[in-house]
Design an enzyme around this catalytic site. Structure first.
Site, PDB file in Angstrom:
ATOM      1  N   LYS A  73     -13.661 -16.965 110.305  1.00  0.00           N
ATOM      2  CA  LYS A  73     -12.792 -17.655 111.264  1.00  0.00           C
ATOM      3  C   LYS A  73     -12.567 -16.796 112.517  1.00  0.00           C
ATOM      4  O   LYS A  73     -12.624 -17.301 113.641  1.00  0.00           O
ATOM      5  CB  LYS A  73     -11.457 -18.011 110.583  1.00  0.00           C
ATOM      6  CG  LYS A  73     -11.593 -19.031 109.457  1.00  0.00           C
ATOM      7  CD  LYS A  73     -10.254 -19.429 108.883  1.00  0.00           C
ATOM      8  CE  LYS A  73      -9.614 -18.325 108.077  1.00  0.00           C
ATOM      9  NZ  LYS A  73     -10.364 -18.008 106.836  1.00  0.00           N
ATOM     10  N   THR A  74     -12.312 -15.520 112.315  1.00  0.00           N
ATOM     11  CA  THR A  74     -12.118 -14.633 113.463  1.00  0.00           C
ATOM     12  C   THR A  74     -13.406 -14.499 114.273  1.00  0.00           C
ATOM     13  O   THR A  74     -13.397 -14.587 115.514  1.00  0.00           O
ATOM     14  CB  THR A  74     -11.650 -13.246 112.986  1.00  0.00           C
ATOM     15  OG1 THR A  74     -10.415 -13.385 112.273  1.00  0.00           O
ATOM     16  CG2 THR A  74     -11.449 -12.308 114.176  1.00  0.00           C
ATOM     17  N   ASP A 114      -4.366 -15.405 114.497  1.00  0.00           N
ATOM     18  CA  ASP A 114      -4.716 -15.382 113.078  1.00  0.00           C
ATOM     19  C   ASP A 114      -3.460 -15.631 112.250  1.00  0.00           C
ATOM     20  O   ASP A 114      -2.347 -15.318 112.693  1.00  0.00           O
ATOM     21  CB  ASP A 114      -5.332 -14.029 112.727  1.00  0.00           C
ATOM     22  CG  ASP A 114      -6.107 -14.069 111.418  1.00  0.00           C
ATOM     23  OD1 ASP A 114      -6.346 -15.182 110.897  1.00  0.00           O
ATOM     24  OD2 ASP A 114      -6.485 -12.995 110.920  1.00  0.00           O
ATOM     25  N   THR A 136      -5.562 -19.668 106.312  1.00  0.00           N
ATOM     26  CA  THR A 136      -6.103 -19.913 104.974  1.00  0.00           C
ATOM     27  C   THR A 136      -5.309 -20.992 104.256  1.00  0.00           C
ATOM     28  O   THR A 136      -5.719 -21.438 103.187  1.00  0.00           O
ATOM     29  CB  THR A 136      -6.059 -18.614 104.139  1.00  0.00           C
ATOM     30  OG1 THR A 136      -4.712 -18.123 104.098  1.00  0.00           O
ATOM     31  CG2 THR A 136      -6.961 -17.552 104.746  1.00  0.00           C
TER      32      THR A 136
END
Length: 340
Positions: free
Chosen positions: A66-67, A111, A160
């Site tokens: 994702k990052t 994040d 998440t």
């Protein structure tokens, strides 16, 4: 493929290489094809119009990129990216400083966005929709609200646990993308690319062996690649192949399916201490010495995906594959249908 030995590198060299491992374009990324197809269209449309791209929400288990994907989006758009994390944004002033420093069409990556303070989240709403932020200056009777205009920007949130986001927050993302586990072939491509960039040879079978033991997760595959390289350099012949990978991961107690000590302890606890379940995650956490949140986010997704355990309304329950993998007899009177 030509094989080379792994030469010891001066201290700091690997860290310099690390910065080159992150892909800079969607074409460099392996896997996640549906997500990349969706993003390619959105990125190209935004570039043609000269506008900020719609806000993007990326969700899925840890370690799937994702990052990395957030930085790739910024690179494809040709803009700068600023990164933060949900727990760091405790006060509106923290958010205001970050937002006002963004340039036109820049990317703000947050994040663990589900952990943003709820007060800060309220300020994000206006920033995402109207590109402005309202702040209170002075105190007491002299206090007044001032609206600060912002440059159009793209917020990329990663989480998440999408279910922990509030409905108003989820509704403000124009693009929502779910990152799924990688196939062994995709992971083999990822570790082969990293091996090339780090300057050592990895044969195809060795790459597949790493991929099969990486739980469908790119972050784990990259970690096992480094451990195999270390083993080849210190105890092997310098060639990273299937034998090297097996020997390196055996030392780490990672079996042929990628299960480690915590995975095995978790399944053993369900079967041996709770008669196969169902058992609540809080009890499991106390028995194996891990946080309940860690079990839910890190270990359970893969074990559920691979049919070792399942979630039920009453708790976690072991499935037939867990009994067979641990060499345990099936419970008396149980049938395969009940376990599945």
């Amino acid at each position: 493929m030509e094989q080379r030995t792994v030469d010891p590198q001066p201290e700091g060299t690997e860290r310099a290489h690390d910065y080159t491992l992150r892909p800079t374009s969607l074409d460099d990324m392996a896997g996640q094809e549906k997500v990349k197809q969706q993003l390619r269209i959105a990125i190209e449309a935004a570039r043609q119009r000269g506008e900020a791209m719609d806000h993007v929400l990326l969700y899925g288990p840890p370690g799937l990129g994702k990052t990395t994907l957030s930085y790739v989006i910024a690179s494809e758009l040709g803009v700068d990216v600023q990164a933060s994390a949900g727990p760091l944004l405790e006060r509106p002033s923290d958010l205001a400083g970050t937002l006002t420093s963004l340039g036109c069409r820049d990317v703000l990556f947050i994040d663990e966005i589900h952990r943003v303070n709820r007060v800060v989240e309220e300020y994000l709403y206006a920033a995402m929709e109207d590109f402005r932020i309202d702040i209170i200056i002075e105190q007491g009777p002299a206090a007044r609200s001032v609206s600060l205009p912002l440059e159009p920007f793209t917020l990329i949130g990663a989480t998440t646990r999408q279910g922990l986001l509030t409905s108003p927050m989820r509704a403000r993302f124009g693009i929502t993308a779910h990152l799924d586990f990688y196939t062994p072939e995709e992971l083999a491509d990822i570790v082969s690319r990293d091996a090339r960039l780090l300057g050592f040879a990895l044969d195809d079978q060795g790459a597949l062996e790493i991929a099969r033991r990486s739980r469908g997760t790119a972050r784990i595959a990259k970690r096992w690649l480094r451990r195999a390289r270390d083993y080849a350099q210190v105890r092997g012949t310098g060639r990273v192949n299937t034998e090297t990978v097996k020997a390196a991961l055996d030392i780490l107690n990672v079996d042929e399916l990628g299960l480690d000590e915590v995975d095995l302890r978790l399944m053993e606890a369900i079967i041996d201490k709770f008669d196969g379940g169902p058992v609540g995650v809080t009890n499991l956490a106390a028995v194996i010495g891990e946080e309940a949140e860690t079990i839910e986010e890190v270990y359970e997704p893969y074990l559920i995906k691979e049919a070792f355990i399942k979630r039920t309304p009453r708790g976690r329950q072991a499935m037939e594959r867990a009994y067979r993998h641990l060499g345990r007899p099936l419970p008396a009177g149980s049938s395969q249908l009940e376990l599945l």
